[in-house]
Design an enzyme around this catalytic site. Structure first.
Site, short mmCIF file in Angstrom:
data_model
loop_
_atom_site.label_atom_id
_atom_site.label_comp_id
_atom_site.label_asym_id
_atom_site.label_seq_id
_atom_site.Cartn_x
_atom_site.Cartn_y
_atom_site.Cartn_z
N ARG A 42 0.82 -1.21 0.00
CA ARG A 42 0.00 0.00 0.00
C ARG A 42 0.86 1.26 0.00
NH1 ARG A 42 -5.26 -1.28 3.76
NH2 ARG A 42 -6.03 -3.00 2.52
N ASP A 151 -13.95 10.22 11.43
CA ASP A 151 -12.95 9.23 11.00
C ASP A 151 -11.62 9.96 10.90
OD1 ASP A 151 -13.32 6.23 9.65
OD2 ASP A 151 -11.46 7.23 9.09
C1 LIG Z 1 -13.13 -1.11 9.32
S1 LIG Z 1 -13.66 0.56 9.35
C2 LIG Z 1 -15.15 0.41 10.30
C3 LIG Z 1 -16.28 1.26 9.76
C4 LIG Z 1 -17.60 1.13 10.51
N1 LIG Z 1 -17.51 1.56 11.87
C5 LIG Z 1 -18.14 -0.27 10.42
O1 LIG Z 1 -18.08 -1.02 11.39
O2 LIG Z 1 -18.59 -0.67 9.34
C6 LIG Z 1 -12.52 1.28 10.54
C7 LIG Z 1 -12.41 2.80 10.42
O3 LIG Z 1 -11.70 3.31 11.56
C8 LIG Z 1 -10.91 4.39 11.15
N2 LIG Z 1 -9.84 4.63 12.13
C9 LIG Z 1 -8.76 3.86 12.38
N3 LIG Z 1 -7.98 4.42 13.31
C10 LIG Z 1 -8.58 5.58 13.67
C11 LIG Z 1 -8.27 6.63 14.60
N4 LIG Z 1 -7.16 6.59 15.34
N5 LIG Z 1 -9.13 7.66 14.70
C12 LIG Z 1 -10.24 7.71 13.95
N6 LIG Z 1 -10.59 6.76 13.06
C13 LIG Z 1 -9.78 5.71 12.91
C14 LIG Z 1 -10.41 3.97 9.77
O4 LIG Z 1 -10.01 5.08 8.98
C15 LIG Z 1 -11.63 3.23 9.19
O5 LIG Z 1 -12.43 4.07 8.39
#
Ligand SMILES: C[S@@+](CC[C@H](N)C(=O)[O-])C[C@H]1O[C@@H](n2cnc3c(N)ncnc32)[C@H](O)[C@@H]1O
Length: 280
Positions: A42, A151
């Site tokens: 990536r 996010d």
């Molecule tokens: C797998 S997705 C989950 C989306 C949704 N909550 C769901 O369950 O379908 C995880 C999200 O967490 C965000 N994320 C990861 N680390 C983060 C952080 N430190 N602060 C805010 N968002 C974060 C990522 O960018 C990603 O969009």
């Protein structure tokens, strides 16, 4: 185009550990050794885009990035944003049947309702929450009802705010709700669905790194933090869970993802059922 242009750039173990340390410090995501190939694949694209030929050069650039812009771009490149409408459907049934009726009776005086989707990715989660609210609260327009959707990734947030999804993505929304809450555009093969303006107006999208200070005061009636903490180490999860607890109103509900639980973490939540917790 020469095939070598698309090859990954070499990433040594020690460079991978440097990247992992920077990522952990920036956003709490713990990259274990098994993620090396994913990170290499990536980030190679990102390096090529910036004109770097080695990870050493890129790591130096990241360390000097006082604005945080490159860290954000790097997190955009490596984070997993997988999501879908009404993912873990039982949460939305619980929201409709148990949570919202409780909030409606508790907050009948103030008519204030606040839900936070923390780690909202490209918006499918907060739009599913908004649809559930529209469908289950009579007289919703009389309420000051808002969803905060945050996010760390600006890329997914831009998509979320636009609220436009291809036909395949909205397949998990039952046709009745899809017709009621989305406008469709384009001919059959290129059909796209855009969330209607009343849904969009219920949601405020904002970039927020969960590791940093949270500017909002709350209290929230419900917090969704699903499939986000899974990437964090235990102390980070424990700290976060405590912060969510503090920001919830008494009686508030906390949802985590299907493969997550608070077992093993110190916390004050009352366990309701798998992946659902309540602030007493
Ligand atoms: C797998 S997705 C989950 C989306 C949704 N909550 C769901 O369950 O379908 C995880 C999200 O967490 C965000 N994320 C990861 N680390 C983060 C952080 N430190 N602060 C805010 N968002 C974060 C990522 O960018 C990603 O969009």
């Amino acid at each position: 185009m020469k095939s070598s242009v698309l090859e990954s750039i070499n990433l040594t173990d020690s460079q991978f550990r440097d990247v992992a340390t920077l990522v952990q410090a920036a956003c709490g995501i713990h990259l274990h050794d098994g993620k090396k190939e994913l990170v290499k694949g990536r980030l190679s694209k990102r390096l090529r885009h910036l004109g770097f030929h080695s990870f050493q050069e890129y790591i130096g650039y990241l360390r000097k990035d006082s604005s945080g812009a490159e860290i954000t771009a790097m997190l955009d490149a490596i984070s997993t944003n997988q999501t879908s409408f009404f993912r873990e459907a039982e949460h939305f049934a619980y929201l409709a049947d148990k949570v919202l009726p409780g909030v409606v009776s508790r907050n009948a005086g103030s008519k204030r309702l606040r839900i936070w989707s923390a780690g909202c990715s490209s918006g499918e989660e907060p739009y599913s929450i908004a649809i559930t609210m529209c469908e289950s609260i009579a007289n919703l327009s009389a309420w000051d009802a808002r969803i905060l959707a945050t996010d760390i990734s600006t890329r997914v947030l831009a998509h979320a705010a636009q609220g436009v999804y291809d036909a395949e993505r909205v397949q998990s929304v039952v046709p009745k709700l899809r017709n009621r809450h989305f406008n469709s555009t384009g001919a059959h093969s290129e059909r796209r669905y855009e969330a209607k303006s009343n849904l969009k107006s219920m949601i405020q999208f904002a970039r927020l790194n969960l590791m940093e200070r949270w500017p909002m005061k709350g209290p929230f009636d419900t917090i969704f933090c699903r499939n986000v903490m899974i990437y964090f180490d235990r102390p980070t999860r424990e700290r976060l869970v405590g912060r969510y607890y503090d920001l919830l109103a008494p009686g508030g509900t906390f949802f985590v993802g299907h493969s997550e639980s608070l077992t093993g973490l110190k916390h004050q939540f009352r366990y309701v059922q798998p992946t659902v917790y309540e602030k007493p």
